[in-house]
Design a protein around this motif. Structure first.
Motif, PDB file in Angstrom:
ATOM      1  N   MET A   1       0.835  -1.207   0.000  1.00 14.11           N
ATOM      2  CA  MET A   1       0.000   0.000   0.000  1.00 14.11           C
ATOM      3  C   MET A   1       0.867   1.254   0.000  1.00 14.11           C
ATOM      4  N   GLU A   2       0.382   2.269  -0.666  1.00 14.59           N
ATOM      5  CA  GLU A   2       1.056   3.580  -0.586  1.00 14.59           C
ATOM      6  C   GLU A   2       0.945   4.073   0.855  1.00 14.59           C
ATOM      7  N   PRO A   3       2.045   4.521   1.451  1.00 18.01           N
ATOM      8  CA  PRO A   3       1.977   4.998   2.843  1.00 18.01           C
ATOM      9  C   PRO A   3       0.958   6.125   2.999  1.00 18.01           C
ATOM     10  N   ARG A   4       0.134   6.003   4.018  1.00 14.66           N
ATOM     11  CA  ARG A   4      -0.891   7.014   4.299  1.00 14.66           C
ATOM     12  C   ARG A   4      -1.245   6.963   5.775  1.00 14.66           C
ATOM     13  N   VAL A   5      -1.906   7.988   6.233  1.00  9.29           N
ATOM     14  CA  VAL A   5      -2.376   8.035   7.616  1.00  9.29           C
ATOM     15  C   VAL A   5      -3.878   7.830   7.600  1.00  9.29           C
ATOM     16  N   VAL A   6      -4.350   6.894   8.420  1.00  8.09           N
ATOM     17  CA  VAL A   6      -5.784   6.623   8.511  1.00  8.09           C
ATOM     18  C   VAL A   6      -6.234   6.857   9.948  1.00  8.09           C
ATOM     19  N   GLU A   7      -7.483   7.241  10.083  1.00  5.66           N
ATOM     20  CA  GLU A   7      -8.083   7.446  11.398  1.00  5.66           C
ATOM     21  C   GLU A   7      -8.834   6.182  11.784  1.00  5.66           C
TER      22      GLU A   7
ATOM     23  N   SER B   1      -4.747   8.219  14.930  1.00  4.10           N
ATOM     24  CA  SER B   1      -4.113   8.294  13.612  1.00  4.10           C
ATOM     25  C   SER B   1      -3.075   7.186  13.495  1.00  4.10           C
TER      26      SER B   1
ATOM     27  N   SER C   1      -0.366   5.128  10.794  1.00  2.00           N
ATOM     28  CA  SER C   1       0.333   5.096   9.517  1.00  2.00           C
ATOM     29  C   SER C   1       0.176   3.699   8.920  1.00  2.00           C
TER      30      SER C   1
ATOM     31  N   GLY D   1       0.915   1.225   5.407  1.00  2.00           N
ATOM     32  CA  GLY D   1       1.713   1.085   4.198  1.00  2.00           C
ATOM     33  C   GLY D   1       3.180   1.026   4.550  1.00  2.00           C
TER      34      GLY D   1
ATOM     35  N   SER E   1       4.264  -0.929   9.271  1.00  2.00           N
ATOM     36  CA  SER E   1       2.836  -1.195   9.503  1.00  2.00           C
ATOM     37  C   SER E   1       2.486  -2.616   9.040  1.00  2.00           C
TER      38      SER E   1
END
Length: 196
Positions: A19-25, A30, A32, A34, A38
């Motif tokens: 996965m493309e690194p991203r921040v999810v809630e 929050s 990280s 990807g 992770s």
């Protein structure tokens, strides 16, 4: 079915790693998502969930499952604690080599080689064939450990792909070879021939 269940944590690891690194809630936090770290956390959680569920349902895990779970917890935790993927790169080689040691040791400990203990309930073979088959498993696990180590530290851009799909392909090819070998010898299992 069992092999698919054992493959679930590794497959989830692969998906999160790609996965493309991203921040999810998630639940007000929050996270990280990807990349290797992770993905390692997902591997640990998925392994505990899968093997924990199996243990709850069956009241036991096979020794190989215990080894895989413990290795995942140790090497995964070290990877996260030291923020270094080097620890995780050693997981597959070490696990494969420990399996090789177990198969090799079974020639000297106990009354049957390990492969006979695993497969003996399904078929009867002359003892010499069981011994050869067990040695083949030793060689297979040694080779897999070396191949994983070589790829992890030489071709770092593809080591996760190899860990998931290369190891699976090697296992499938080995099992096909084992099946062809066994097919040649299953006719030797008549009562007259097994007495020899």
């Amino acid at each position: 079915m069992k092999q698919f269940i054992d493959f679930i944590p590794l497959l989830l690891f692969f998906i999160v790693y790609k996965m493309e690194p991203r921040v999810v809630e998630l639940a007000g936090h929050s996270l990280s998502v990807g990349g290797i770290f992770s993905a390692t956390a997902v591997l640990i959680v998925a392994s505990v969930a899968v093997y924990g569920t199996l243990f709850a349902l069956q009241r036991k895990l096979e020794k190989g499952q215990w080894l895989t779970l413990i290795a995942c917890l140790v090497f995964g935790s070290l990877t996260l604690a030291f923020h270094s993927e080097t620890f995780l790169k050693w997981k597959a080689p070490v696990v494969n080599w420990l399996f090789a040691v177990a198969f090799a040791g079974s020639h000297f400990i106990g009354d049957k080689p390990l492969i006979q203990r695993v497969m003996g309930h399904a078929m009867e073979l002359p003892q010499a064939i069981w011994n050869r088959l067990n040695v083949a498993w030793v060689a297979f696990f040694l080779f897999c450990g070396c191949a994983n180590l070589f790829v992890a530290f030489t071709f770092q851009s593809i080591w996760v792909d190899f860990k998931v799909f290369g190891s699976l392909a090697m296992t499938v090819l080995f099992l096909i070879g084992q099946g062809l070998y066994l097919a040649r010898h299953l006719h030797d299992t008549s009562p007259e021939k097994t007495k020899d």
